[in-house]
Design an enzyme around this catalytic site. Structure first.
Site, PDB file in Angstrom:
ATOM      1  N   HIS A 180       0.835  -1.204   0.000  1.00  0.00           N
ATOM      2  CA  HIS A 180       0.000   0.000   0.000  1.00  0.00           C
ATOM      3  C   HIS A 180       0.877   1.263   0.000  1.00  0.00           C
ATOM      4  O   HIS A 180       0.736   2.138  -0.862  1.00  0.00           O
ATOM      5  CB  HIS A 180      -0.911  -0.033   1.240  1.00  0.00           C
ATOM      6  CG  HIS A 180      -1.791   1.154   1.404  1.00  0.00           C
ATOM      7  ND1 HIS A 180      -3.127   1.128   1.077  1.00  0.00           N
ATOM      8  CD2 HIS A 180      -1.549   2.411   1.860  1.00  0.00           C
ATOM      9  CE1 HIS A 180      -3.658   2.320   1.319  1.00  0.00           C
ATOM     10  NE2 HIS A 180      -2.715   3.112   1.796  1.00  0.00           N
ATOM     11  N   GLU A 181       1.793   1.344   0.944  1.00  0.00           N
ATOM     12  CA  GLU A 181       2.649   2.543   1.024  1.00  0.00           C
ATOM     13  C   GLU A 181       3.524   2.659  -0.231  1.00  0.00           C
ATOM     14  O   GLU A 181       3.835   3.763  -0.681  1.00  0.00           O
ATOM     15  CB  GLU A 181       3.524   2.508   2.289  1.00  0.00           C
ATOM     16  CG  GLU A 181       2.747   2.515   3.619  1.00  0.00           C
ATOM     17  CD  GLU A 181       1.732   3.637   3.773  1.00  0.00           C
ATOM     18  OE1 GLU A 181       1.935   4.722   3.192  1.00  0.00           O
ATOM     19  OE2 GLU A 181       0.706   3.431   4.454  1.00  0.00           O
TER      20      GLU A 181
ATOM     21  N   HIS B 154       1.655   4.560  -2.787  1.00  0.00           N
ATOM     22  CA  HIS B 154       1.766   6.006  -2.540  1.00  0.00           C
ATOM     23  C   HIS B 154       3.134   6.509  -3.009  1.00  0.00           C
ATOM     24  O   HIS B 154       3.254   7.546  -3.663  1.00  0.00           O
ATOM     25  CB  HIS B 154       1.640   6.303  -1.037  1.00  0.00           C
ATOM     26  CG  HIS B 154       0.232   6.241  -0.501  1.00  0.00           C
ATOM     27  ND1 HIS B 154      -0.787   6.996  -1.021  1.00  0.00           N
ATOM     28  CD2 HIS B 154      -0.313   5.539   0.525  1.00  0.00           C
ATOM     29  CE1 HIS B 154      -1.902   6.747  -0.324  1.00  0.00           C
ATOM     30  NE2 HIS B 154      -1.647   5.864   0.602  1.00  0.00           N
TER      31      HIS B 154
ATOM     32  N   GLU C 196      -4.778   7.897  -2.722  1.00  0.00           N
ATOM     33  CA  GLU C 196      -5.238   6.628  -2.162  1.00  0.00           C
ATOM     34  C   GLU C 196      -5.524   5.612  -3.279  1.00  0.00           C
ATOM     35  O   GLU C 196      -5.308   4.414  -3.103  1.00  0.00           O
ATOM     36  CB  GLU C 196      -6.468   6.886  -1.290  1.00  0.00           C
ATOM     37  CG  GLU C 196      -6.807   5.783  -0.317  1.00  0.00           C
ATOM     38  CD  GLU C 196      -5.729   5.482   0.729  1.00  0.00           C
ATOM     39  OE1 GLU C 196      -4.768   6.270   0.882  1.00  0.00           O
ATOM     40  OE2 GLU C 196      -5.832   4.421   1.363  1.00  0.00           O
TER      41      GLU C 196
HETATM   42 ZN    ZN Z   1      -3.031   5.225   2.061  1.00  0.00          ZN
END
Ligand code: ZN
Length: 499
Positions: free
Chosen positions: A262-263, A266, A292
């Site tokens: 997830h990170e 980003h 997101e």
């Molecule tokens: Zn996030």
């Protein structure tokens, strides 16, 4: 005019560098800071933020903006974007009085401490006055920008995602709420039950080695960023130097793995923004929802897909041979895509997660519309959690007190998580249409074509387009929950189909 523009850009980049230095101090505080150095760090950060505030409110910046706005017809679309975004930041820095900023920051830090205590004691009443103060300040701040009364909530939504309004989010979420219900019902009543008990005793060292291999393979550039350990996973900095964190738990390896992916999503967005424009609107992410969407598409659409695991399963089994002994591929895949009701938002799966966000959005909206008051919150939370998610909330700690956001005055932030999920699904379908054979790529461990496509269609534009305009340009449609519903149906219904 070019002189004014050149001077503006040079100033913006200089202010950005100061912000980067402050960001590194913040990162270091979470990752490395010795316990007795906290006061020194707080003083360093406050000195630096005072300097940044002075530079960001300099009258010269205002003069440059006015001159450029007066000659706006001679600006290219890119220059116009830089000026527009600089104006937004300049107004934010200058329209809010210093006295208010001090009051707000005191209220936020008091609110945070009151919340940690109230949550531990499961005592909402102890937190209520602080929340009341934060809500009042949130309304006051919105009024500086002309958002009065119920419109104050629009100010907060727009702050995180420029251009979005309460009524748009309300319509979007109403559809999602209705369409999610049958999917959740079908999964929960299915006889197919994922085995979530298989993830026990996964040595942390092997976890770290495996996830570093995965995030490097999907495209995180370790030469322009780092991954370290912190209590709460986050991603800070920009494409020039990105700092991600994760955490490890021997009995919860999927949490580390998927939060790191997830990170990484980003981080790869930041690493894909044009480096020469960092510090200006052209080198800045569109907003929280698009940010997101980039983390979720890697975490969910890619990271939890069958094709992705076709490639990574042998390496995962090699790393955790003993732990996964006797677990079939199908059991592993189902456990990776386990869906179930959980009272805690951050522990929820990608299907029910959105219902948690809808609950928070509805409550925030009702608070700003004065339809409910702060003392009503626990009762309203529990009533709506039952109605929206189907949850019986037992304690406030597992209910209204679970999230940090409101304690720091962050209203209007929650919706961007689900708007990001919606955009991720829309971008996913658009990418699949543009790039036939993506699943075959993933099955061979190849994700480069998808990353290139995201860079080309989303990352490289910076803030040139607003969230909804970008969505239309990339997908041909407005932001629309239909894609998320299709994606969830496609991913989960076959998986949970009764034999
Ligand atoms: Zn996030």
């Amino acid at each position: 005019m070019t002189d004014a523009y050149t001077e503006l850009v040079a100033e913006l980049k200089r202010i950005c560098l100061l912000g980067e230095a402050a960001g590194l101090l913040g990162w270091d505080e979470q990752v490395n800071l010795p316990p007795k150095s906290a006061n020194r760090r707080a003083a360093q950060m406050s000195a630096l933020s005072e300097l940044i505030h002075r530079e960001s409110t300099a009258p010269r910046l205002g003069d440059l903006l006015e001159a450029l706005e007066a000659a706006s017809t001679s600006l290219t679309p890119g220059q116009a974007c830089v000026v527009r975004e600089a104006r937004r930041d300049y107004d934010r820095a200058t329209k809010i009085p210093a006295e208010f900023v001090r009051r707000r920051s005191t209220a936020e830090s008091e609110g945070y401490h009151a919340w940690t205590k109230a949550r531990a004691a499961d005592d909402f009443a102890a937190f209520a006055p602080y929340l009341e103060a934060n809500l009042k300040l949130a309304r006051e701040e919105a009024a500086f920008f002309g958002y009065e009364g119920a419109a104050a909530y629009d100010y907060w939504l727009d702050r995180f995602d420029p251009g979005l309004t309460g009524s748009f989010v309300e319509q979007t979420f109403a559809v999602l709420k209705r369409e999610l219900k049958p999917i959740v019902d079908q999964i929960l009543t299915s006889s197919v039950k994922p085995r979530t008990d298989i993830f026990r005793g996964f040595p942390v060292g092997q976890q770290e080695q495996f996830l570093r291999t995965v995030i490097g393979a999907i495209g995180f550039d370790f030469d322009r960023g780092r991954l370290d350990i912190a209590v709460h996973p986050f991603c800070a900095g920009n494409g020039g130097d990105i700092r991600m964190t994760t955490r490890y738990d021997a009995d919860n390896p999927l949490d580390s793995l998927f939060s790191a992916i997830h990170e990484t999503g980003h981080a790869m967005y930041e690493q894909g923004l044009p480096e020469e424009h960092i510090g200006t609107g052209l080198g800045t992410a569109v907003g929280m929802a698009v940010h997101e969407s980039q983390s979720r598409i890697w975490e969910n659409q890619v990271g939890r897909s069958r094709a992705f695991w076709q490639h990574w399963e042998p390496a995962y089994r090699a790393a955790f041979a003993e732990q996964l002994d006797g677990i079939s591929s199908e059991e592993l895949y189902l456990a990776i895509n386990a869906v179930g009701l959980n009272p805690i938002r951050v522990d929820s799966d990608e299907v029910t997660y959105n219902l948690h966000i809808i609950l928070r959005f509805e409550l925030e909206q009702a608070l700003f519309l004065n339809e409910i008051s702060i003392p009503d919150l626990p009762t309203e939370w529990n009533r709506r959690a039952k109605e929206i998610i189907g949850l019986d909330v037992k304690t406030n700690r597992e209910g209204v007190l679970q999230d940090v956001h409101w304690s720091g005055g962050a209203f209007g932030y929650f919706p961007s998580y689900t708007l990001g999920n919606i955009l991720a699904a829309q971008f996913w379908f658009a990418a699949r249409e543009a790039l036939p054979g993506l699943d075959d790529d993933f099955a061979c461990g190849e994700t480069g074509r998808l990353l290139e496509w995201l860079r080309e269609n989303i990352h490289r534009h910076g803030r040139l387009h607003s969230t909804r305009v970008l969505c239309r340009l990339v997908t041909g449609n407005d932001l629309d929950p239909a894609a998320l519903i299709s994606y969830l149906n496609e991913r989960y219904l076959p998986l949970y189909a009764d034999a």
